[in-house]
Design a protein around this motif. Sequence first.
Motif, PDB file in Angstrom:
ATOM      1  N   LYS A   2      48.263  24.211  20.359  1.00  0.00           N
ATOM      2  CA  LYS A   2      49.106  25.360  20.051  1.00  0.00           C
ATOM      3  C   LYS A   2      48.294  26.315  19.187  1.00  0.00           C
ATOM      4  N   ILE A   3      48.229  27.577  19.595  1.00  0.00           N
ATOM      5  CA  ILE A   3      47.534  28.605  18.817  1.00  0.00           C
ATOM      6  C   ILE A   3      48.570  29.633  18.383  1.00  0.00           C
ATOM      7  N   ILE A   4      48.583  29.905  17.092  1.00  0.00           N
ATOM      8  CA  ILE A   4      49.545  30.853  16.519  1.00  0.00           C
ATOM      9  C   ILE A   4      48.790  32.063  15.994  1.00  0.00           C
ATOM     10  N   LEU A   5      49.124  33.240  16.499  1.00  0.00           N
ATOM     11  CA  LEU A   5      48.579  34.486  15.975  1.00  0.00           C
ATOM     12  C   LEU A   5      49.574  35.012  14.946  1.00  0.00           C
ATOM     13  N   LEU A   6      49.082  35.315  13.759  1.00  0.00           N
ATOM     14  CA  LEU A   6      49.957  35.733  12.668  1.00  0.00           C
ATOM     15  C   LEU A   6      49.464  37.027  12.051  1.00  0.00           C
ATOM     16  N   ASN A   7      50.389  37.914  11.774  1.00  0.00           N
ATOM     17  CA  ASN A   7      50.090  39.092  10.970  1.00  0.00           C
ATOM     18  C   ASN A   7      51.152  39.174   9.891  1.00  0.00           C
ATOM     19  N   VAL A   8      50.709  39.527   8.701  1.00  0.00           N
ATOM     20  CA  VAL A   8      51.637  39.687   7.590  1.00  0.00           C
ATOM     21  C   VAL A   8      51.674  41.158   7.215  1.00  0.00           C
ATOM     22  N   VAL A   9      52.855  41.748   7.363  1.00  0.00           N
ATOM     23  CA  VAL A   9      53.074  43.134   6.971  1.00  0.00           C
ATOM     24  C   VAL A   9      53.517  43.090   5.513  1.00  0.00           C
ATOM     25  N   GLU A  10      52.767  43.749   4.656  1.00  0.00           N
ATOM     26  CA  GLU A  10      53.086  43.733   3.225  1.00  0.00           C
ATOM     27  C   GLU A  10      54.457  44.350   2.979  1.00  0.00           C
ATOM     28  N   ASP A  11      55.223  43.693   2.125  1.00  0.00           N
ATOM     29  CA  ASP A  11      56.524  44.223   1.725  1.00  0.00           C
ATOM     30  C   ASP A  11      56.360  45.573   1.040  1.00  0.00           C
ATOM     31  N   ILE A  12      57.318  46.432   1.271  1.00  0.00           N
ATOM     32  CA  ILE A  12      57.327  47.732   0.592  1.00  0.00           C
ATOM     33  C   ILE A  12      58.206  47.573  -0.649  1.00  0.00           C
ATOM     34  N   PRO A  13      57.661  47.860  -1.830  1.00  0.00           N
ATOM     35  CA  PRO A  13      58.484  47.739  -3.045  1.00  0.00           C
ATOM     36  C   PRO A  13      59.719  48.635  -2.962  1.00  0.00           C
ATOM     37  N   ASN A  14      60.806  48.178  -3.545  1.00  0.00           N
ATOM     38  CA  ASN A  14      62.065  48.932  -3.502  1.00  0.00           C
ATOM     39  C   ASN A  14      61.920  50.352  -4.012  1.00  0.00           C
ATOM     40  N   TRP A  15      61.137  50.543  -5.077  1.00  0.00           N
ATOM     41  CA  TRP A  15      60.988  51.885  -5.640  1.00  0.00           C
ATOM     42  C   TRP A  15      60.304  52.831  -4.655  1.00  0.00           C
ATOM     43  N   ALA A  16      59.463  52.291  -3.752  1.00  0.00           N
ATOM     44  CA  ALA A  16      58.789  53.133  -2.764  1.00  0.00           C
ATOM     45  C   ALA A  16      59.612  53.260  -1.484  1.00  0.00           C
ATOM     46  N   ALA A  17      60.352  52.228  -1.155  1.00  0.00           N
ATOM     47  CA  ALA A  17      61.131  52.213   0.087  1.00  0.00           C
ATOM     48  C   ALA A  17      62.203  53.294   0.116  1.00  0.00           C
ATOM     49  N   VAL A  18      62.678  53.674  -1.026  1.00  0.00           N
ATOM     50  CA  VAL A  18      63.724  54.697  -1.133  1.00  0.00           C
ATOM     51  C   VAL A  18      63.273  56.017  -0.513  1.00  0.00           C
ATOM     52  N   ASP A  19      62.005  56.349  -0.666  1.00  0.00           N
ATOM     53  CA  ASP A  19      61.497  57.635  -0.183  1.00  0.00           C
ATOM     54  C   ASP A  19      60.963  57.584   1.251  1.00  0.00           C
TER      55      ASP A  19
ATOM     56  N   PRO B 244      61.227  56.752   5.488  1.00  0.00           N
ATOM     57  CA  PRO B 244      62.259  56.815   6.536  1.00  0.00           C
ATOM     58  C   PRO B 244      62.893  55.446   6.773  1.00  0.00           C
ATOM     59  N   ALA B 245      64.169  55.447   7.074  1.00  0.00           N
ATOM     60  CA  ALA B 245      64.894  54.203   7.348  1.00  0.00           C
ATOM     61  C   ALA B 245      64.283  53.498   8.561  1.00  0.00           C
ATOM     62  N   GLY B 246      64.142  52.205   8.460  1.00  0.00           N
ATOM     63  CA  GLY B 246      63.647  51.416   9.581  1.00  0.00           C
ATOM     64  C   GLY B 246      62.136  51.400   9.734  1.00  0.00           C
ATOM     65  N   LEU B 247      61.415  51.964   8.797  1.00  0.00           N
ATOM     66  CA  LEU B 247      59.950  52.026   8.903  1.00  0.00           C
ATOM     67  C   LEU B 247      59.329  50.635   8.954  1.00  0.00           C
ATOM     68  N   LEU B 248      59.781  49.733   8.104  1.00  0.00           N
ATOM     69  CA  LEU B 248      59.237  48.376   8.075  1.00  0.00           C
ATOM     70  C   LEU B 248      59.525  47.653   9.388  1.00  0.00           C
ATOM     71  N   HIS B 249      60.731  47.809   9.891  1.00  0.00           N
ATOM     72  CA  HIS B 249      61.106  47.178  11.165  1.00  0.00           C
ATOM     73  C   HIS B 249      60.245  47.713  12.313  1.00  0.00           C
ATOM     74  N   LYS B 250      60.014  49.007  12.339  1.00  0.00           N
ATOM     75  CA  LYS B 250      59.168  49.606  13.386  1.00  0.00           C
ATOM     76  C   LYS B 250      57.735  49.094  13.288  1.00  0.00           C
ATOM     77  N   SER B 251      57.241  48.952  12.083  1.00  0.00           N
ATOM     78  CA  SER B 251      55.884  48.443  11.879  1.00  0.00           C
ATOM     79  C   SER B 251      55.766  47.003  12.370  1.00  0.00           C
ATOM     80  N   VAL B 252      56.759  46.188  12.064  1.00  0.00           N
ATOM     81  CA  VAL B 252      56.756  44.789  12.517  1.00  0.00           C
ATOM     82  C   VAL B 252      56.786  44.726  14.042  1.00  0.00           C
ATOM     83  N   GLU B 253      57.629  45.517  14.677  1.00  0.00           N
ATOM     84  CA  GLU B 253      57.743  45.510  16.142  1.00  0.00           C
ATOM     85  C   GLU B 253      56.454  45.996  16.812  1.00  0.00           C
TER      86      GLU B 253
END
Length: 136
Positions: free
Chosen positions: A33-50, A52-61
């Motif tokens: 079994k081979i697993i390819l993994l990428n870790v998208v860094e969390d966006i801190p709450n203070w930065a996420a406010v500014d 666009p909505a759904g940016l992290l989800h779009k990046s993951v997809e």
Amino acid sequence: MYKTVLVPIDMAHLAEGKANVTLAASYGAQGSKIILLNVVEDIPNWAAVDLPAGLLHKSVEATKAELTAIAKASGMHMDVDVRTGHSYDTILDVAKESNVDLIIIASHRPGLQDYFLGSTAAKVVRHANCSVLVVR
């Protein structure tokens, strides 16, 4: 030969990641079994406010689609996993959850900050409970 191989891929260094996918295929046993993994860094709450909505989800997809294309191009069946969090912690968590025997991780030329904090590859080597192959 290894039964379960984890290949963390940094999307900013895709060429190295693709080379590690090929390497993983050669280290894996028949039917491994081979697993390819990428870790998208969390966006801190203070930065996420500014942002666009759904940016992290779009990046993951988008990242998941890119890793799926890499897996498909390899001609082998590979699992694709994209998570959010801190890179080395998440790599170690996935390795433990999936009972990984080998982690194949790329290492880049260290910058000044790496000497003070340590690189992701160095932290994985120090804390992994399995074999780690660092590719430079």
